[in-house]
Design a protein around this motif. Sequence first.
Motif, PDB file in Angstrom:
ATOM      1  N   MET A   1       0.856  -1.161   0.004  1.00  0.00           N
ATOM      2  CA  MET A   1      -0.041   0.100   0.028  1.00  0.00           C
ATOM      3  C   MET A   1       0.680   1.297   0.128  1.00  0.00           C
ATOM      4  SD  MET A   1      -2.714   1.428   2.939  1.00  0.00           S
ATOM      5  CE  MET A   1      -3.343  -0.270   3.139  1.00  0.00           C
ATOM      6  N   SER A   2       0.601   2.108  -0.809  1.00  0.00           N
ATOM      7  CA  SER A   2       1.326   3.171  -0.972  1.00  0.00           C
ATOM      8  C   SER A   2       1.110   4.176   0.078  1.00  0.00           C
ATOM      9  CB  SER A   2       1.263   4.126  -2.551  1.00  0.00           C
ATOM     10  OG  SER A   2      -0.141   4.536  -2.632  1.00  0.00           O
ATOM     11  N   ASN A   3       2.042   5.254   0.284  1.00  0.00           N
ATOM     12  CA  ASN A   3       1.527   6.400   1.283  1.00  0.00           C
ATOM     13  C   ASN A   3       0.567   6.960   1.188  1.00  0.00           C
ATOM     14  OD1 ASN A   3       3.820   5.357   3.016  1.00  0.00           O
ATOM     15  ND2 ASN A   3       5.418   6.885   1.821  1.00  0.00           N
ATOM     16  N   ALA A   4       0.227   7.390  -0.371  1.00  0.00           N
ATOM     17  CA  ALA A   4      -0.778   8.352  -0.769  1.00  0.00           C
ATOM     18  C   ALA A   4      -2.150   7.573  -0.365  1.00  0.00           C
ATOM     19  CB  ALA A   4      -0.838   8.457  -2.137  1.00  0.00           C
ATOM     20  N   VAL A   5      -2.243   6.214  -0.617  1.00  0.00           N
ATOM     21  CA  VAL A   5      -3.533   5.456  -0.364  1.00  0.00           C
ATOM     22  C   VAL A   5      -3.636   5.410   1.198  1.00  0.00           C
ATOM     23  CG1 VAL A   5      -4.459   3.010  -0.533  1.00  0.00           C
ATOM     24  CG2 VAL A   5      -3.379   4.031  -2.483  1.00  0.00           C
ATOM     25  N   LYS A   6      -2.711   5.073   1.875  1.00  0.00           N
ATOM     26  CA  LYS A   6      -2.641   5.130   3.312  1.00  0.00           C
ATOM     27  C   LYS A   6      -3.135   6.218   4.044  1.00  0.00           C
ATOM     28  CE  LYS A   6      -0.078   3.695   7.382  1.00  0.00           C
ATOM     29  NZ  LYS A   6      -1.216   3.481   8.169  1.00  0.00           N
ATOM     30  N   ALA A   7      -2.782   7.545   3.449  1.00  0.00           N
ATOM     31  CA  ALA A   7      -3.402   8.786   3.902  1.00  0.00           C
ATOM     32  C   ALA A   7      -4.786   9.165   3.645  1.00  0.00           C
ATOM     33  CB  ALA A   7      -2.536   9.755   3.188  1.00  0.00           C
ATOM     34  N   ILE A   8      -5.237   8.481   2.283  1.00  0.00           N
ATOM     35  CA  ILE A   8      -6.600   8.623   2.092  1.00  0.00           C
ATOM     36  C   ILE A   8      -7.455   7.726   2.997  1.00  0.00           C
ATOM     37  CG2 ILE A   8      -8.416   8.032   0.221  1.00  0.00           C
ATOM     38  CD1 ILE A   8      -6.107   8.802  -1.711  1.00  0.00           C
ATOM     39  N   ILE A   9      -7.092   6.478   3.163  1.00  0.00           N
ATOM     40  CA  ILE A   9      -7.619   5.421   4.162  1.00  0.00           C
ATOM     41  C   ILE A   9      -7.908   6.147   5.414  1.00  0.00           C
ATOM     42  CG2 ILE A   9      -7.667   3.168   5.244  1.00  0.00           C
ATOM     43  CD1 ILE A   9      -6.499   2.098   2.300  1.00  0.00           C
ATOM     44  N   ASP A  10      -6.511   6.619   5.988  1.00  0.00           N
ATOM     45  CA  ASP A  10      -6.473   7.010   7.274  1.00  0.00           C
ATOM     46  C   ASP A  10      -7.508   8.311   7.399  1.00  0.00           C
ATOM     47  OD1 ASP A  10      -4.942   5.181   7.994  1.00  0.00           O
ATOM     48  OD2 ASP A  10      -3.004   6.593   8.042  1.00  0.00           O
ATOM     49  N   LYS A  11      -7.619   9.115   6.534  1.00  0.00           N
ATOM     50  CA  LYS A  11      -8.379  10.140   6.553  1.00  0.00           C
ATOM     51  C   LYS A  11      -9.934  10.065   6.466  1.00  0.00           C
ATOM     52  CE  LYS A  11      -9.694  14.690   4.380  1.00  0.00           C
ATOM     53  NZ  LYS A  11      -9.222  15.388   3.182  1.00  0.00           N
ATOM     54  N   HIS A  12     -10.155   8.803   5.875  1.00  0.00           N
ATOM     55  CA  HIS A  12     -11.713   8.553   5.742  1.00  0.00           C
ATOM     56  C   HIS A  12     -12.391   7.321   6.143  1.00  0.00           C
ATOM     57  CE1 HIS A  12     -12.630  11.839   2.793  1.00  0.00           C
ATOM     58  NE2 HIS A  12     -11.175  11.471   2.366  1.00  0.00           N
ATOM     59  N   GLN A  13     -11.456   6.556   6.972  1.00  0.00           N
ATOM     60  CA  GLN A  13     -12.004   5.288   7.635  1.00  0.00           C
ATOM     61  C   GLN A  13     -12.873   5.279   8.541  1.00  0.00           C
ATOM     62  OE1 GLN A  13      -8.593   2.659   8.771  1.00  0.00           O
ATOM     63  NE2 GLN A  13      -9.984   0.902   8.875  1.00  0.00           N
TER      64      GLN A  13
ATOM     65  N   PHE B   1     -10.012  -4.992  -4.406  1.00  0.00           N
ATOM     66  CA  PHE B   1     -10.289  -3.709  -4.189  1.00  0.00           C
ATOM     67  C   PHE B   1      -8.871  -3.088  -4.273  1.00  0.00           C
ATOM     68  CE2 PHE B   1     -13.778  -4.838  -1.335  1.00  0.00           C
ATOM     69  CZ  PHE B   1     -14.645  -4.705  -2.115  1.00  0.00           C
ATOM     70  N   ASP B   2      -8.094  -3.142  -5.289  1.00  0.00           N
ATOM     71  CA  ASP B   2      -6.817  -2.591  -5.712  1.00  0.00           C
ATOM     72  C   ASP B   2      -6.793  -1.225  -6.453  1.00  0.00           C
ATOM     73  OD1 ASP B   2      -7.812  -4.039  -7.957  1.00  0.00           O
ATOM     74  OD2 ASP B   2      -5.800  -4.871  -8.248  1.00  0.00           O
ATOM     75  N   TYR B   3      -7.343  -0.339  -5.841  1.00  0.00           N
ATOM     76  CA  TYR B   3      -7.215   0.895  -6.508  1.00  0.00           C
ATOM     77  C   TYR B   3      -6.150   1.794  -6.423  1.00  0.00           C
ATOM     78  CZ  TYR B   3     -12.603   0.502  -6.707  1.00  0.00           C
ATOM     79  OH  TYR B   3     -13.981  -0.050  -7.033  1.00  0.00           O
ATOM     80  N   SER B   4      -5.940   2.575  -7.224  1.00  0.00           N
ATOM     81  CA  SER B   4      -4.774   3.586  -6.944  1.00  0.00           C
ATOM     82  C   SER B   4      -5.143   4.719  -6.147  1.00  0.00           C
ATOM     83  CB  SER B   4      -4.211   4.084  -8.436  1.00  0.00           C
ATOM     84  OG  SER B   4      -5.338   5.077  -8.945  1.00  0.00           O
ATOM     85  N   ALA B   5      -4.219   5.542  -5.715  1.00  0.00           N
ATOM     86  CA  ALA B   5      -4.669   6.668  -4.932  1.00  0.00           C
ATOM     87  C   ALA B   5      -5.631   7.573  -5.612  1.00  0.00           C
ATOM     88  CB  ALA B   5      -3.401   7.455  -4.390  1.00  0.00           C
TER      89      ALA B   5
END
Length: 125
Positions: A1-13, A93-97
């Motif tokens: 998982m890229s840092n950009a995806v992790k940031a999005i998930i952390d923000k919206h989880q 569920f392998d979406y890009s950021a």
Amino acid sequence: MSNAVKAIIDKHQYNQDIKKYSNRHFFGDHSIFAKINSKKEVEIAENTVATKIKMYDKTYPLVREDIEDLERAVGRFEISVKKVIQCYGMSDFDYSAEELQALIDKVFDFYNEVQRIDFRRVCQD
């Protein structure tokens, strides 16, 4: 998982802002969440909302039940987006950021469409 995806998930989880209609119409009903298992099912939920928006744009007169139907469709899409966020990397569920952020942005776009159509219903003669 890229840092950009992790940031999005952390923000919206745990963000409740993207559960507006799912909380209203499907609170406690986990059957829809359980049925979402692939990107195709998320795409189907998105296309269902887009189709209903086009249909209700051409419908006259609109009634409250039409708006509730549209809200339920958006609620199903919200649930599918929440599943993608919660189960990222699992299943299909392998979406890009960029794709993940576009899904989340689409939820808010659909909110605006529901408001626009509901305003049209309220203002019709």
